[in-house]
Design a protein around this motif. Structure first.
Motif, PDB file in Angstrom:
ATOM      1  N   UNK A  13       0.840  -1.207   0.000  1.00  0.00           N
ATOM      2  CA  UNK A  13       0.000   0.000   0.000  1.00  0.00           C
ATOM      3  C   UNK A  13       0.871   1.252   0.000  1.00  0.00           C
ATOM      4  N   UNK A  14       1.924   1.235   0.825  1.00  0.00           N
ATOM      5  CA  UNK A  14       2.833   2.383   0.886  1.00  0.00           C
ATOM      6  C   UNK A  14       3.554   2.587  -0.444  1.00  0.00           C
ATOM      7  N   UNK A  15       3.928   1.485  -1.091  1.00  0.00           N
ATOM      8  CA  UNK A  15       4.600   1.579  -2.392  1.00  0.00           C
ATOM      9  C   UNK A  15       3.663   2.193  -3.434  1.00  0.00           C
ATOM     10  N   UNK A  16       2.424   1.723  -3.475  1.00  0.00           N
ATOM     11  CA  UNK A  16       1.462   2.264  -4.444  1.00  0.00           C
ATOM     12  C   UNK A  16       1.252   3.764  -4.245  1.00  0.00           C
ATOM     13  N   UNK A  17       1.134   4.184  -2.984  1.00  0.00           N
ATOM     14  CA  UNK A  17       0.938   5.605  -2.701  1.00  0.00           C
ATOM     15  C   UNK A  17       2.168   6.423  -3.081  1.00  0.00           C
ATOM     16  N   UNK A  18       3.347   5.798  -3.010  1.00  0.00           N
ATOM     17  CA  UNK A  18       4.589   6.507  -3.320  1.00  0.00           C
ATOM     18  C   UNK A  18       4.809   6.647  -4.816  1.00  0.00           C
ATOM     19  N   UNK A  19       4.627   5.549  -5.554  1.00  0.00           N
ATOM     20  CA  UNK A  19       4.882   5.611  -7.001  1.00  0.00           C
ATOM     21  C   UNK A  19       3.724   6.245  -7.768  1.00  0.00           C
ATOM     22  N   UNK A  20       2.637   6.526  -7.069  1.00  0.00           N
ATOM     23  CA  UNK A  20       1.497   7.180  -7.724  1.00  0.00           C
ATOM     24  C   UNK A  20       1.912   8.516  -8.334  1.00  0.00           C
ATOM     25  N   UNK A  21       2.857   9.201  -7.662  1.00  0.00           N
ATOM     26  CA  UNK A  21       3.246  10.534  -8.121  1.00  0.00           C
ATOM     27  C   UNK A  21       4.132  10.497  -9.358  1.00  0.00           C
ATOM     28  N   UNK A  22       4.989   9.451  -9.455  1.00  0.00           N
ATOM     29  CA  UNK A  22       5.881   9.329 -10.616  1.00  0.00           C
ATOM     30  C   UNK A  22       6.620   7.992 -10.558  1.00  0.00           C
ATOM     31  N   UNK A  23       7.172   7.530 -11.687  1.00  0.00           N
ATOM     32  CA  UNK A  23       7.941   6.286 -11.687  1.00  0.00           C
ATOM     33  C   UNK A  23       9.215   6.434 -10.853  1.00  0.00           C
ATOM     34  N   UNK A  24       9.682   5.334 -10.282  1.00  0.00           N
ATOM     35  CA  UNK A  24      10.927   5.352  -9.514  1.00  0.00           C
ATOM     36  C   UNK A  24      11.440   3.933  -9.293  1.00  0.00           C
ATOM     37  N   UNK A  25      12.712   3.832  -8.886  1.00  0.00           N
ATOM     38  CA  UNK A  25      13.283   2.522  -8.579  1.00  0.00           C
ATOM     39  C   UNK A  25      13.111   2.227  -7.086  1.00  0.00           C
ATOM     40  N   UNK A  26      13.417   0.984  -6.701  1.00  0.00           N
ATOM     41  CA  UNK A  26      13.143   0.549  -5.322  1.00  0.00           C
ATOM     42  C   UNK A  26      13.872   1.382  -4.276  1.00  0.00           C
ATOM     43  N   UNK A  27      15.135   1.705  -4.532  1.00  0.00           N
ATOM     44  CA  UNK A  27      15.896   2.475  -3.551  1.00  0.00           C
ATOM     45  C   UNK A  27      15.250   3.835  -3.310  1.00  0.00           C
ATOM     46  N   UNK A  28      14.766   4.440  -4.388  1.00  0.00           N
ATOM     47  CA  UNK A  28      14.101   5.744  -4.276  1.00  0.00           C
ATOM     48  C   UNK A  28      12.777   5.611  -3.525  1.00  0.00           C
ATOM     49  N   UNK A  29      12.033   4.530  -3.803  1.00  0.00           N
ATOM     50  CA  UNK A  29      10.788   4.273  -3.060  1.00  0.00           C
ATOM     51  C   UNK A  29      11.067   4.241  -1.561  1.00  0.00           C
ATOM     52  N   UNK A  30      12.084   3.449  -1.182  1.00  0.00           N
ATOM     53  CA  UNK A  30      12.409   3.285   0.243  1.00  0.00           C
ATOM     54  C   UNK A  30      12.821   4.616   0.863  1.00  0.00           C
ATOM     55  N   UNK A  31      13.618   5.398   0.150  1.00  0.00           N
ATOM     56  CA  UNK A  31      14.086   6.690   0.675  1.00  0.00           C
ATOM     57  C   UNK A  31      12.917   7.635   0.920  1.00  0.00           C
ATOM     58  N   UNK A  32      11.981   7.696  -0.028  1.00  0.00           N
ATOM     59  CA  UNK A  32      10.835   8.596   0.112  1.00  0.00           C
ATOM     60  C   UNK A  32       9.913   8.124   1.235  1.00  0.00           C
ATOM     61  N   UNK A  33       9.664   6.818   1.312  1.00  0.00           N
ATOM     62  CA  UNK A  33       8.789   6.300   2.363  1.00  0.00           C
ATOM     63  C   UNK A  33       9.385   6.540   3.746  1.00  0.00           C
ATOM     64  N   UNK A  34      10.701   6.375   3.872  1.00  0.00           N
ATOM     65  CA  UNK A  34      11.356   6.655   5.158  1.00  0.00           C
ATOM     66  C   UNK A  34      11.229   8.139   5.509  1.00  0.00           C
ATOM     67  N   UNK A  35      11.448   8.994   4.509  1.00  0.00           N
ATOM     68  CA  UNK A  35      11.357  10.439   4.742  1.00  0.00           C
ATOM     69  C   UNK A  35       9.953  10.840   5.172  1.00  0.00           C
ATOM     70  N   UNK A  36       8.954  10.141   4.670  1.00  0.00           N
ATOM     71  CA  UNK A  36       7.555  10.432   5.033  1.00  0.00           C
ATOM     72  C   UNK A  36       7.123   9.756   6.332  1.00  0.00           C
ATOM     73  N   UNK A  37       8.014   8.955   6.911  1.00  0.00           N
ATOM     74  CA  UNK A  37       7.687   8.292   8.170  1.00  0.00           C
ATOM     75  C   UNK A  37       6.666   7.176   8.039  1.00  0.00           C
ATOM     76  N   UNK A  38       6.657   6.500   6.889  1.00  0.00           N
ATOM     77  CA  UNK A  38       5.675   5.436   6.688  1.00  0.00           C
ATOM     78  C   UNK A  38       5.851   4.286   7.671  1.00  0.00           C
ATOM     79  N   UNK A  39       7.080   4.085   8.150  1.00  0.00           N
ATOM     80  CA  UNK A  39       7.306   3.004   9.110  1.00  0.00           C
ATOM     81  C   UNK A  39       6.747   3.338  10.484  1.00  0.00           C
ATOM     82  N   UNK A  40       6.282   4.579  10.691  1.00  0.00           N
ATOM     83  CA  UNK A  40       5.565   4.921  11.927  1.00  0.00           C
ATOM     84  C   UNK A  40       4.061   4.707  11.761  1.00  0.00           C
ATOM     85  N   UNK A  41       3.596   4.725  10.516  1.00  0.00           N
ATOM     86  CA  UNK A  41       2.165   4.579  10.249  1.00  0.00           C
ATOM     87  C   UNK A  41       1.732   3.124  10.139  1.00  0.00           C
TER      88      UNK A  41
END
Length: 220
Positions: A13-41
């Protein structure tokens, strides 16, 4: 009733919400999700990201659009969300928001065997918990106010919910403490006697044998 998902890991679910904005590779997905604090949600295990993305591509929620390379680093596969992926994101979000689901907090597990401790110790432990809850509430409220200066409330609503849950728990713990310390908690003397004599009172022994929990929960 919750729907059986093709990829049920909440990381999807977090990946879908992240790549919704634009294409990206896995490392970029993880970096953005960490920056957004998804591991707290949600409960995220970062080590499973590779498998989750692979399964999402397998089920048509993501698709590969190419590779990218920076300097001497290995090539990285770039993914974008598909129409099926967008529909899965919307459908899953609707379900999570509208359908209450059974969750199993560790505090509830401790409460289910509370009788194993004597009342005076329970009072001390709950007082400790209440103090920590109040500290957490104050800290999260301060952080929420600070973030609110920069972000729209729409992007902080899960933080508001987290504070509300803590406040509800704090109020309940405070109420339970008042009953225990005032002596108005039902069967408190029997509970004390059990830990004083080491023998379970007959009434409690009978309940323990046949089970006294309401439907939807068990004790033991």
């Amino acid at each position: 009733m919750a729907k059986q998902r093709k990829v049920g890991n909440l990381l999807a679910l977090a990946v879908l919400a992240t790549v919704y904005q634009r294409p990206m590779h896995r490392y970029e997905m993880a970096s953005i999700m960490r920056a957004r604090g998804k591991d707290r949600d949600m409960d995220i295990k970062w080590g499973s990201l590779y498998t989750v993305v692979q399964n999402m591509e397998k089920h048509g929620f993501l698709e590969t659009i190419g590779n990218t390379r920076q300097g001497a680093r290995p090539e990285r596969t770039v993914y974008r969300i598909t129409e099926s992926g967008k529909q899965e994101l919307v459908d899953w979000t609707r379900e999570l928001v509208s359908v209450p689901q059974s969750e199993h907090p560790k505090f509830a597990a401790g409460l289910s065997v509370l009788a194993a401790l004597p009342p005076h110790e329970v009072i001390t432990l709950l007082q400790t918990r209440l103090g920590l809850l109040e500290e957490s509430i104050a800290g999260q409220r301060a952080a929420l106010a600070a973030h609110g200066m920069e972000l729209p409330r729409l992007f902080l609503v899960e933080n508001e919910y987290a504070v509300a849950i803590l406040e509800a728990e704090s109020a309940w713990v405070r109420s339970l403490l008042e009953e225990l310390t005032s002596g108005t908690y039902p069967a408190l003397e029997m509970w004390r006697a059990w830990h004083t004599t080491g023998e379970l009172p007959p009434d409690l022994a009978e309940l323990a044998e046949r089970g006294a929990a309401p439907q939807g929960g068990t004790k033991g």
